[in-house]
Design an enzyme around this catalytic site. Structure first.
Site, PDB file in Angstrom:
ATOM      1  N   ARG A  94       2.566  38.318  46.788  1.00 59.60           N
ATOM      2  CA  ARG A  94       1.116  38.312  47.023  1.00 59.60           C
ATOM      3  C   ARG A  94       0.494  37.027  46.505  1.00 59.60           C
ATOM      4  O   ARG A  94       0.911  36.484  45.475  1.00 59.60           O
ATOM      5  CB  ARG A  94       0.445  39.492  46.323  1.00 59.60           C
ATOM      6  CG  ARG A  94       0.830  40.824  46.964  1.00 59.60           C
ATOM      7  CD  ARG A  94       0.183  41.985  46.296  1.00 59.60           C
ATOM      8  NE  ARG A  94       0.246  41.831  44.863  1.00 59.60           N
ATOM      9  CZ  ARG A  94      -0.771  42.063  44.041  1.00 59.60           C
ATOM     10  NH1 ARG A  94      -1.917  42.491  44.504  1.00 59.60           N
ATOM     11  NH2 ARG A  94      -0.634  41.901  42.755  1.00 59.60           N
ATOM     12  N   SER A 156       8.157  37.986  37.807  1.00 63.65           N
ATOM     13  CA  SER A 156       8.567  39.152  37.008  1.00 63.65           C
ATOM     14  C   SER A 156      10.079  39.295  36.906  1.00 63.65           C
ATOM     15  O   SER A 156      10.681  40.256  37.410  1.00 63.65           O
ATOM     16  CB  SER A 156       7.933  40.410  37.572  1.00 63.65           C
ATOM     17  OG  SER A 156       6.546  40.230  37.557  1.00 63.65           O
ATOM     18  N   ASP A 210       4.968  40.283  34.706  1.00 65.19           N
ATOM     19  CA  ASP A 210       3.990  41.308  35.113  1.00 65.19           C
ATOM     20  C   ASP A 210       3.524  42.186  33.942  1.00 65.19           C
ATOM     21  O   ASP A 210       2.366  42.653  33.931  1.00 65.19           O
ATOM     22  CB  ASP A 210       4.531  42.181  36.260  1.00 65.19           C
ATOM     23  CG  ASP A 210       5.916  42.757  36.002  1.00 65.19           C
ATOM     24  OD1 ASP A 210       6.502  42.474  34.935  1.00 65.19           O
ATOM     25  OD2 ASP A 210       6.421  43.491  36.879  1.00 65.19           O
TER      26      ASP A 210
HETATM   27  C1  GLC Z   1      12.548  43.604  35.639  1.00 60.79           C
HETATM   28  C2  GLC Z   1      12.274  42.187  35.200  1.00 60.79           C
HETATM   29  C3  GLC Z   1      11.119  42.131  34.242  1.00 60.79           C
HETATM   30  C4  GLC Z   1       9.921  42.834  34.837  1.00 60.79           C
HETATM   31  C5  GLC Z   1      10.286  44.252  35.232  1.00 60.79           C
HETATM   32  C6  GLC Z   1       9.133  44.985  35.876  1.00 60.79           C
HETATM   33  O1  GLC Z   1      12.986  44.326  34.544  1.00 60.79           O
HETATM   34  O2  GLC Z   1      13.418  41.630  34.609  1.00 60.79           O
HETATM   35  O3  GLC Z   1      10.794  40.783  33.941  1.00 60.79           O
HETATM   36  O4  GLC Z   1       8.875  42.837  33.911  1.00 60.79           O
HETATM   37  O5  GLC Z   1      11.367  44.206  36.137  1.00 60.79           O
HETATM   38  O6  GLC Z   1       8.757  44.404  37.086  1.00 60.79           O
END
Ligand code: GLC
Length: 468
Positions: A94, A156, A210
């Site tokens: 996004r 993320s 995130d």
């Molecule tokens: C995975 C990623 C992490 C993220 C999580 C939620 O665990 O490694 O960085 O925060 O997913 O999306």
């Protein structure tokens, strides 16, 4: 058993499987016995998590990364300006344009872009070329190609951060696997791809996770927010730590009192410390996953995997002649076919005491269940969901004890938490029992990964101005 342990033990039980055939009931309960954690096991996991957190923060070998995010403050209502935010990590990519006035969002335009499987699992360069193309496309459609736009990048995945503007990708997780860019800086990859296009004036000023975005977004709703939690496709948490407890600072720490730490708890147990709770179902789930032998804890709890754990159990019961004895449901044999949203729907039936959702879900697999099948499927969904909620609660309770704050609000985002009818109440109950001395509150945030990225970009600019 001490009274407190007895209460905990009773709270984490699920309702017995209500079958009239006692032998069959016993066989099914036995098959699932390892999925049921005792109070003593919960306490043991608590100790291990505490020890892994301490090792991680002291830069000793640990399955918890405890990464410094270099975000030393929460929004305070002075955030101003027009920002771009990118959100990469879940099923869609996004791009957002967000305008902040006195820390409040007064404008928000969003566009979603689909990322094809060949981009998610091929070479990383075309992936970043595509991200840059989406950014240009969006900025030009907003008529802002000649405006210098600061950008916050929610990436993320686990990264090593040397500053607010660098994020060295440690490993891909979830549905991404582009091996050639592992150990590369995601910010540089994005900047380079944008520079090659040279058709906008976008300036990447911060990269974040995130969970961090969720914590910051939560802080605009409740000033006690000090934990950000994602329970969605993946799972992870971050929290506000005392800066003097953190050993990894690059460049040196200059006066920060607090800083957000990204725990990366999805990887909890990758060093074997959680092997004692691993069941054959978990081993099969791992073997069926895109990144085998990594993100052990995430595979127990998150939305990408919970449905698959349920599917694997159902197939085992089917093969043992304990379920769907009237037919052979071929579709159920397909890896990944049982979505976690189906688990949430079936759990709703357990809450309501009905069976209509369960029947609807099973119809997708061409299964017409009898009354016993319905009960068994609901039981399996309950056991797997309950284990996940308990494991998350164990980590949160341990984290609350570690933080030693008067009161902590936990900002939560993610489809599993939002769609599953029982996670929130289980978590409220289990965290209270596991960490009775701590006051906490769970709040839902909307789109921390998008809005939080704009907030971080604004904070990054404030920090820069202060240094100038
Ligand atoms: C995975 C990623 C992490 C993220 C999580 C939620 O665990 O490694 O960085 O925060 O997913 O999306």
């Amino acid at each position: 058993m001490m009274p407190a342990e007895r209460i905990l033990h009773e709270a984490i039980q699920v309702a017995p499987l209500g079958l009239t055939d006692d032998v069959k009931r016993q066989k099914i309960e036995n098959s699932l016995v390892q999925m049921r954690l005792s109070a003593a096991t919960a306490r043991k996991i608590q100790d291990i998590f505490r020890s892994e957190m301490n090792k991680g923060i002291h830069q000793q070998p640990s399955s918890l990364q405890m990464e410094n995010t270099y975000i030393p403050e929460l929004p305070n209502g002075t955030e101003e300006g027009l920002f771009l935010a990118l959100d990469l990590g879940g099923t869609n990519f996004r791009v957002l344009l967000i305008e902040l006035v006195n820390g409040v969002i007064v404008r928000e335009d969003v566009k979603k872009y689909h990322i094809d499987a060949h981009l998610r699992t091929g070479s990383g360069i075309p992936l970043f070329e595509y991200l840059a193309e989406c950014v240009s496309n969006f900025v030009i459609s907003e008529g802002l190609q000649d405006v210098e736009l600061p950008l916050g990048f929610t990436f993320s995945f686990p990264m090593i951060q040397h500053s607010l503007e660098t994020g060295i990708l440690l490993t891909w997780t979830k549905s991404f696997n582009c091996p050639d860019v592992v150990n590369k800086d995601a910010v540089k990859l994005l900047k380079d791809a944008l520079a090659r296009r040279a058709d906008t004036r976008v300036k990447v000023v911060a990269v974040l996770n995130d969970t961090t975005g969720t914590l910051l977004q939560g802080a605009t709703q409740d000033p006690n927010t000090a934990i950000g939690l994602i329970l969605g496709t993946g799972s992870n948490a971050c929290y506000l730590e005392r800066a003097d407890k953190v050993e990894h600072w690059e460049p040196e720490r200059h006066g920060e009192r607090e800083v957000i730490i990204d725990i990366e708890w999805g990887a909890f147990g990758d060093n074997g410390v959680l092997d004692f709770i691993k069941t054959d179902f978990d081993r099969e789930n791992d073997a069926n996953s895109l990144l085998v032998k990594s993100f052990t804890f995430e595979k127990y709890i998150s939305g990408k995997y919970l449905g698959e754990v349920v599917r694997i159990i159902l197939v085992k019961l089917l093969k043992d002649g304990l379920l769907f004895t009237r037919e052979t449901p071929k579709k159920l044999l397909t890896v990944g076919s049982f979505l976690t949203d189906y688990v949430s729907l079936i759990e709703q039936d357990t809450v309501d005491g009905g069976g209509s959702n369960t029947k609807e879900v099973l119809a997708k697999f061409d299964i017409v269940p009898d009354e016993e099948d319905l009960k068994i499927v609901q039981y399996v969904c309950e056991v797997a969901s309950n284990r996940a909620a308990l494991l998350v609660s164990i980590c949160l309770a341990t984290l609350l004890d570690h933080m030693e704050r008067e009161e902590v609000t936990i900002a939560v985002d993610g489809s599993l938490y939002k769609h599953h009818p029982r996670f929130e109440s289980w978590m409220n109950q289990y965290i209270s029992l596991l960490s009775p001395a701590r006051k906490f509150k769970l709040i839902q945030t909307q789109d921390g990964s998008g809005k939080g990225a704009a907030i971080v970009a604004a904070i990054a600019l404030k920090l820069k101005q202060r240094l100038e």
